[in-house]
Design a protein around this motif. Structure first.
Motif, PDB file in Angstrom:
ATOM      1  N   UNK A  37      42.047  41.383  33.834  1.00  9.26           N
ATOM      2  CA  UNK A  37      40.699  41.136  34.345  1.00  9.26           C
ATOM      3  C   UNK A  37      40.692  41.058  35.870  1.00  9.26           C
ATOM      4  N   UNK A  38      41.695  40.377  36.437  1.00  9.11           N
ATOM      5  CA  UNK A  38      41.758  40.257  37.899  1.00  9.11           C
ATOM      6  C   UNK A  38      42.050  41.600  38.555  1.00  9.11           C
ATOM      7  N   UNK A  39      42.909  42.400  37.942  1.00 15.63           N
ATOM      8  CA  UNK A  39      43.225  43.717  38.493  1.00 15.63           C
ATOM      9  C   UNK A  39      41.991  44.608  38.514  1.00 15.63           C
ATOM     10  N   UNK A  40      41.250  44.620  37.402  1.00 12.84           N
ATOM     11  CA  UNK A  40      40.041  45.435  37.338  1.00 12.84           C
ATOM     12  C   UNK A  40      38.981  44.940  38.321  1.00 12.84           C
ATOM     13  N   UNK A  41      38.869  43.620  38.453  1.00 11.53           N
ATOM     14  CA  UNK A  41      37.909  43.070  39.400  1.00 11.53           C
ATOM     15  C   UNK A  41      38.287  43.448  40.833  1.00 11.53           C
ATOM     16  N   UNK A  42      39.580  43.421  41.137  1.00 14.76           N
ATOM     17  CA  UNK A  42      40.027  43.792  42.480  1.00 14.76           C
ATOM     18  C   UNK A  42      39.679  45.244  42.799  1.00 14.76           C
ATOM     19  N   UNK A  43      39.881  46.142  41.832  1.00 11.95           N
ATOM     20  CA  UNK A  43      39.532  47.545  42.045  1.00 11.95           C
ATOM     21  C   UNK A  43      38.024  47.704  42.263  1.00 11.95           C
TER      22      UNK A  43
END
Length: 351
Positions: free
Chosen positions: A285-291
């Motif tokens: 979730x954090x990786x997708x939010x960062x992108x």
């Protein structure tokens, strides 16, 4: 626990593919696996795949960072094991005429059948959004793998059935529970996971060996043993400081040295098997939010070129309210795509 590292499970399974021709006589089971894999859409990672409108079925869950499936027909032959020419010559002179002879075939490993290999890098959680763990017992890792397998069956059971129905022992697999048990039977340990999400220097998280302490634990008794042996060879008097018979001193020192060496090796192996802790933003979730934030903020920067400080401040406030950069629950980038189209993002200034 090599499967677990940095809060992720690095899953590897090998399912044996049926041998021979399919029951309908049209091709082999191995070819049917390849056909099923070929029909799986990939993630939207290129202009062609983006235009297709389809994405990987693995993108239907929120735990898979990376997944790969392929057919392994056999292990790779790395060539003959090398030999020292001088040592082989000496061995041949002592009677071992076949030593190092390249005309004598060496043992070669082969697989007993083709295997369907499934590799995945997943969040080591049983519920989406749960914090990533630092350590898990073997039983807890098994539970995480089972939960993930059941989630796969729930989100892409049709595709999994088309693939794994060509494998040995899959005939009666028709529920998520049975698929999880089947995948667990096919599980093999991942001995070299790779993690690349750390944004800060991770050296402080490494489990470094206390080399000086280990060297002292082995070296001090080894030196005492050596000195005792030398004293026994060149003197009949008791050893100074240690006292007593130097032979007994050497025997006890040798035993202590051997024990310290074995303990040091075991400690080093156990230390190397400790998983690294997860980074602060390592979950999917954090990786997708960062992108997502990266793309939307880049658009904001471009739009604000030449604007006044007041306009930039106001625009940033609208952007922050619309995109909520600290909220990983949304808005965010869906899995399986490289970019969220601007039209699909919320309008800046909307509630």
């Amino acid at each position: 626990m090599p499967d677990l590292d940095s809060g992720h499970i690095f899953l590897t399974t090998l399912a044996p593919i049926r041998d021979g021709t399919c029951a309908d006589g049209h091709g082999s089971w191995r070819q049917r696996v390849r056909n099923a894999l070929m029909e799986l859409p990939t993630a939207q990672q290129s202009p062609a795949t983006i235009k297709s409108g389809m994405t990987s079925p693995f993108a239907r869950n929120m735990r898979t960072h990376l997944a790969r499936m392929f057919v392994l027909d056999d292990v790779v032959y790395n060539g003959r094991e090398g030999h020292d020419a001088i040592a082989s010559t000496l061995r041949s002179l002592t009677g071992d005429k076949d030593a190092g002879n390249p005309a004598i075939p060496q043992h070669t490993d082969f697989l007993n059948c083709s295997y369907l290999v499934f590799c995945a890098d997943i969040d080591a959680v049983k519920m989406d959004g749960a914090p990533l763990p630092t350590t898990l017992t073997a039983a807890e890792q098994r539970d995480v793998r089972k939960s993930y397998a059941m989630e796969l069956w729930r989100t892409m059971g049709e595709e999994l059935s088309a693939i794994y129905s060509n494998c040995v022992g899959f005939d009666d697999i028709d529920t998520a529970e049975k698929f999880a048990d089947y995948l667990d039977r096919c599980h093999v340990e991942t001995t070299m996971p790779f993690h690349d999400y750390y944004i800060d220097d991770p050296s402080g998280a490494f489990h470094r060996l206390p080399l000086k302490a280990l060297a002292a634990a082995v070296g001090i008794p080894a030196i005492i043993t050596l000195l005792a042996l030398l004293w026994a060879l060149f003197s009949s008097a008791p050893m100074p400081v240690v006292g007593g018979n130097p032979i007994w001193t050497a025997l006890i020192g040798g035993a202590v040295t051997f024990g310290a060496f074995v303990a040091s090796v075991r400690y080093a192996i156990a230390n190397g098997e400790k998983p690294l802790p997860p980074g602060p933003y390592d979950d999917l979730r954090s990786v997708l939010k960062a992108l997502y934030v990266q793309q939307s903020f880049a658009d904001l920067v471009i739009d604000m070129q030449g604007a006044s400080p007041e306009e930039i401040h106001a625009a940033y406030g609208r952007w922050s309210a619309a995109h909520r950069p600290a909220d990983v629950t949304g808005p965010s980038q869906p899995p399986g795509i490289l970019e969220t189209p601007r039209a699909a993002r919320p309008t800046e200034g909307a509630a």
